[in-house]
Design an enzyme around this catalytic site. Structure first.
Site, PDB file in Angstrom:
ATOM      1  N   THR A  32       1.052  -1.319  -0.540  1.00  0.00           N
ATOM      2  CA  THR A  32      -0.130   0.194   0.255  1.00  0.00           C
ATOM      3  C   THR A  32       1.238   1.133   0.026  1.00  0.00           C
ATOM      4  O   THR A  32       1.631   1.102   0.528  1.00  0.00           O
ATOM      5  CB  THR A  32      -0.716  -0.332   1.422  1.00  0.00           C
ATOM      6  OG1 THR A  32       0.157   0.425   2.142  1.00  0.00           O
ATOM      7  CG2 THR A  32      -1.629  -1.725   1.235  1.00  0.00           C
ATOM      8  N   THR A  35       4.578   2.324   1.171  1.00  0.00           N
ATOM      9  CA  THR A  35       5.173   1.198   0.905  1.00  0.00           C
ATOM     10  C   THR A  35       6.051   0.516  -0.417  1.00  0.00           C
ATOM     11  O   THR A  35       6.513   0.435  -0.484  1.00  0.00           O
ATOM     12  CB  THR A  35       4.908  -0.275   1.932  1.00  0.00           C
ATOM     13  OG1 THR A  35       4.491   1.107   3.793  1.00  0.00           O
ATOM     14  CG2 THR A  35       5.414  -1.399   1.822  1.00  0.00           C
ATOM     15  N   ARG A  62      -6.921   6.910   4.819  1.00  0.00           N
ATOM     16  CA  ARG A  62      -7.995   6.205   6.244  1.00  0.00           C
ATOM     17  C   ARG A  62      -8.405   4.742   5.903  1.00  0.00           C
ATOM     18  O   ARG A  62      -8.146   3.797   6.576  1.00  0.00           O
ATOM     19  CB  ARG A  62      -8.420   7.107   6.572  1.00  0.00           C
ATOM     20  CG  ARG A  62      -8.036   7.972   7.307  1.00  0.00           C
ATOM     21  CD  ARG A  62      -8.604   8.703   8.579  1.00  0.00           C
ATOM     22  NE  ARG A  62      -8.155  10.065   8.623  1.00  0.00           N
ATOM     23  CZ  ARG A  62      -8.705  10.855   9.876  1.00  0.00           C
ATOM     24  NH1 ARG A  62      -9.941  10.331  10.191  1.00  0.00           N
ATOM     25  NH2 ARG A  62      -7.971  12.320  10.426  1.00  0.00           N
ATOM     26  N   VAL A  63      -9.023   4.549   4.766  1.00  0.00           N
ATOM     27  CA  VAL A  63      -9.767   3.428   3.921  1.00  0.00           C
ATOM     28  C   VAL A  63      -8.815   2.476   3.277  1.00  0.00           C
ATOM     29  O   VAL A  63      -9.012   3.601   1.944  1.00  0.00           O
ATOM     30  CB  VAL A  63     -11.111   3.556   3.849  1.00  0.00           C
ATOM     31  CG1 VAL A  63     -11.678   2.522   3.717  1.00  0.00           C
ATOM     32  CG2 VAL A  63     -11.835   4.363   5.264  1.00  0.00           C
ATOM     33  N   ILE A 125      -5.538   2.800  12.075  1.00  0.00           N
ATOM     34  CA  ILE A 125      -6.228   1.876  12.015  1.00  0.00           C
ATOM     35  C   ILE A 125      -6.263   0.907  11.852  1.00  0.00           C
ATOM     36  O   ILE A 125      -6.843  -0.380  12.129  1.00  0.00           O
ATOM     37  CB  ILE A 125      -7.744   1.900  11.638  1.00  0.00           C
ATOM     38  CG1 ILE A 125      -8.500   4.053  12.705  1.00  0.00           C
ATOM     39  CG2 ILE A 125      -8.976   1.566  11.986  1.00  0.00           C
ATOM     40  CD1 ILE A 125      -8.270   4.176  13.840  1.00  0.00           C
ATOM     41  N   LYS A 136      -3.992 -13.640  15.315  1.00  0.00           N
ATOM     42  CA  LYS A 136      -5.599 -14.251  15.563  1.00  0.00           C
ATOM     43  C   LYS A 136      -5.290 -15.718  14.593  1.00  0.00           C
ATOM     44  O   LYS A 136      -5.566 -17.282  15.192  1.00  0.00           O
ATOM     45  CB  LYS A 136      -7.185 -14.152  15.669  1.00  0.00           C
ATOM     46  CG  LYS A 136      -7.703 -15.120  15.840  1.00  0.00           C
ATOM     47  CD  LYS A 136      -9.052 -14.222  15.777  1.00  0.00           C
ATOM     48  CE  LYS A 136     -10.124 -15.407  15.856  1.00  0.00           C
ATOM     49  NZ  LYS A 136     -12.259 -14.610  16.110  1.00  0.00           N
ATOM     50  N   ARG A 209      21.398  -8.524  35.310  1.00  0.00           N
ATOM     51  CA  ARG A 209      21.874  -9.660  36.166  1.00  0.00           C
ATOM     52  C   ARG A 209      20.968 -10.738  36.641  1.00  0.00           C
ATOM     53  O   ARG A 209      21.071 -11.551  36.668  1.00  0.00           O
ATOM     54  CB  ARG A 209      22.967  -9.167  36.696  1.00  0.00           C
ATOM     55  CG  ARG A 209      23.837  -8.713  35.621  1.00  0.00           C
ATOM     56  CD  ARG A 209      25.297  -8.568  36.301  1.00  0.00           C
ATOM     57  NE  ARG A 209      26.190  -9.525  37.152  1.00  0.00           N
ATOM     58  CZ  ARG A 209      26.945  -9.785  37.625  1.00  0.00           C
ATOM     59  NH1 ARG A 209      27.140  -8.531  38.331  1.00  0.00           N
ATOM     60  NH2 ARG A 209      27.538 -11.313  38.856  1.00  0.00           N
ATOM     61  N   HIS A 271      20.845   2.392  50.392  1.00  0.00           N
ATOM     62  CA  HIS A 271      19.078   0.666  50.403  1.00  0.00           C
ATOM     63  C   HIS A 271      18.040   1.972  50.114  1.00  0.00           C
ATOM     64  O   HIS A 271      16.915   1.526  51.065  1.00  0.00           O
ATOM     65  CB  HIS A 271      18.936   0.217  52.112  1.00  0.00           C
ATOM     66  CG  HIS A 271      20.310  -1.141  51.447  1.00  0.00           C
ATOM     67  ND1 HIS A 271      20.685  -1.634  50.744  1.00  0.00           N
ATOM     68  CD2 HIS A 271      21.877  -0.994  52.825  1.00  0.00           C
ATOM     69  CE1 HIS A 271      21.721  -1.974  51.108  1.00  0.00           C
ATOM     70  NE2 HIS A 271      22.016  -1.939  51.928  1.00  0.00           N
ATOM     71  N   GLY A 300      29.684   2.380  49.773  1.00  0.00           N
ATOM     72  CA  GLY A 300      29.137   1.749  48.899  1.00  0.00           C
ATOM     73  C   GLY A 300      28.006   2.174  48.458  1.00  0.00           C
ATOM     74  O   GLY A 300      27.013   1.158  47.902  1.00  0.00           O
ATOM     75  N   GLU A 323      29.354   3.405  44.908  1.00  0.00           N
ATOM     76  CA  GLU A 323      28.731   2.221  43.281  1.00  0.00           C
ATOM     77  C   GLU A 323      28.384   3.418  42.236  1.00  0.00           C
ATOM     78  O   GLU A 323      28.120   2.801  40.834  1.00  0.00           O
ATOM     79  CB  GLU A 323      27.569   1.675  43.674  1.00  0.00           C
ATOM     80  CG  GLU A 323      28.207   0.734  44.715  1.00  0.00           C
ATOM     81  CD  GLU A 323      28.136  -0.709  44.565  1.00  0.00           C
ATOM     82  OE1 GLU A 323      28.158  -0.697  43.126  1.00  0.00           O
ATOM     83  OE2 GLU A 323      28.445  -2.124  44.671  1.00  0.00           O
TER      84      GLU A 323
END
Length: 509
Positions: A32, A35, A62-63, A125, A136, A209, A271, A300, A323
């Site tokens: 279409t 593309t 749109r359609v 849409i 599906k 990790r 913490h 640390g 750290e």
């Protein structure tokens, strides 16, 4: 037998080579609009959608694909005789492969000055309809939304056909793709703070990790459009990958240091609780204050700074094991010095936005708690002096400082401050006196002449009495207890000044 592939994409990465390879594998390509033009320009033979439907694209495109000759080909269960007869009766040819990604809605709304009309025009849409139909019907059709899946699809298509396991995987990915797309559109259009349903979408930023502990798996997800002033948008300049705990702690440090837009500030976090906070006229002096607040716990830890890290500050930071350091920027000399420390992680983030989120989310068993973020400060409160003695100018400074910090400490929370730094932090205790005792023990002799901030009111006078014995001279708390007068009387008797804000700052999660 020739197979058919329907291709309609906004992301054309690798598209021409993929389409050519499909043709070589005996696929007929249907396409279409843009593309189709791109593929034809690349020398790919394309059958236009209008040639299939015998109906022109209308309403500015749109359609175009919303047609039985398309969706019949996508949804037909080829194992059912009635479906096969319907295809034959209506001259509908099955579609074996759908390659679709959607209008660039996220990219459109992320542009500065994006118009609402442009956003609405970029709500796809037909694309979601085709993806959902093919997903599906994955028992018979394959659906591709991501160019990274092109090689796998091609390899299988060239051999014995695309395997069911692959089609199932791609179908699930397509449903996630459309769900995320719809969630972002819904978020853009929703004006209610707490709508009847809340659908969230996040994109994986990195696999971690492990989580809080090595036996827990974890990943870091970010909002599709993270704010510039957010941990998700932070840029890592040095060091190994961030861990789950690093990210959690950095977020807490970032939120607290963002409270101090009016002065240089340094925050040390362990913490998710602050262990030291300092403010000063220079960044190096602010860090010196934060370090002095608790030179043991900072080891640390995570340090957040709200200004460009200069060489002087970097030299101080480099003397201890940290750290993570997070700041809005680093001077050349500072970065060069800190990068000599192999294990330290250096993060750069925009702090202009304050690090706040619109909603705070907490997962619970079977659900989620959602609340507005706690962004209000002392300027938003109805401050009043509850005692006979009003604070001195120096006490006001310490009280305001304590109030900014205590809202970022886990409840029950008590923070002791002296002018430009915290001297004691009591976090996460089951009773307020316990939190006060921890803060006082940490502060040691620094409690003399200090100010005390509490995240919630005093249900009894015991916290005031504990503070009085330690030499605290000023207290800031929300007030609102039925027994406020007991605390006021105790403070008056001890000569302590006490300020009520009328606003509490519980932080349980």
């Amino acid at each position: 037998m020739k197979r058919r592939a329907l291709i309609s994409v906004s992301d054309k990465t690798g598209l021409s080579d993929f389409a050519k390879a499909l043709q070589e594998a005996d696929f007929e390509v249907i396409s279409t609009g843009g593309t189709q033009r791109a593929l034809e320009a690349a020398g790919v033979r394309v059958v236009g959608i209008s040639e299939v439907t015998n109906f022109p694209e209308i309403l500015d495109g749109r359609v175009k694909t919303l047609h039985p000759l398309i969706h019949g080909g996508l949804l037909a269960d080829r194992e059912k005789e009635a479906h096969r007869q319907a295809l034959q009766e209506h001259a509908i040819e099955p579609i074996d492969l759908v390659v679709v990604n959607l209008y660039p809605f996220k990219e459109t709304i992320s542009k500065e000055g994006a118009e609402d009309a442009d956003a609405i025009d970029n709500i796809d849409i037909g694309g979601p309809a085709m993806l959902r139909a093919a997903a599906k019907n994955h028992a018979h059709a394959a659906v591709v939304t991501d160019p990274e899946d092109y090689p796998r699809v091609l390899e299988e298509a060239r051999n014995n056909g695309i395997r069911f396991e692959t089609r199932r995987h791609l179908a699930a990915k397509a449903f996630r793709h459309t769900a995320a797309y719809d969630a972002l559109v819904a978020e853009y259009m929703t004006e209610e703070a707490f709508p009847e349903t809340m659908t969230l979408t996040y994109e994986k930023k990195q696999t971690l990790r492990y989580g809080e502990n090595p036996h827990q798996g974890a990943s870091f997800y970010q909002h599709p459009l993270p704010a510039d002033s957010s941990i998700a948008a932070a840029k890592q300049l040095h060091g190994k990958e961030l861990s789950y705990n690093n990210i959690n702690d950095v977020n807490a440090a970032f939120a607290l240091v963002s409270e101090f837009s009016d002065t240089k500030a340094a925050v040390a976090v362990k913490h998710t609780n602050p262990c030291g906070v300092g403010i000063a006229n220079t960044l190096s002096a602010a860090f010196e204050e934060a370090y002095a607040a608790d030179p043991v716990s900072i080891f640390g830890g995570i340090v957040a700074l709200n200004d460009t890290v200069d060489a002087d500050t970097a030299e101080q930071l480099a003397t201890i094991f940290l750290e993570v350091i997070i700041a809005p920027d680093y001077s050349h000399d500072a970065l060069e010095l800190l990068q000599k420390k192999k294990n330290i992680r250096l993060l750069k983030v925009d702090m202009a936005g304050g690090g706040n989120v619109s909603h705070a989310l907490t997962s619970v068993s079977g659900g989620m708690l959602v609340q507005e973020d706690d962004v209000k400060g002392l300027a938003d409160t109805d401050v009043k002096v509850a005692t006979k003695r009003a604070p001195t100018a120096e006490e006001w400074r310490s009280l305001e400082f304590a109030w900014r910090v205590v809202k970022h400490v886990k409840s029950n929370a008590i923070v002791l401050t002296k002018g430009s730094r915290t001297v004691g932090v009591g976090a996460g205790q089951m009773n307020r006196v316990g939190a006060a005792e921890i803060a006082i023990a940490q502060a040691q002799s620094e409690t003399q002449g200090s100010a005390l901030g509490s995240d919630a009111f005093f249900p009894m006078k015991d916290t005031v009495e504990t503070a009085m014995k330690a030499g605290v001279t000023a207290v800031i708390q929300p007030g609102g207890s039925k027994r406020d007068q007991e605390s006021i009387d105790a403070a008056d008797e001890a000569g302590i000044t006490m300020v009520f804000t009328g606003m509490r700052h519980f932080r349980h999660a």
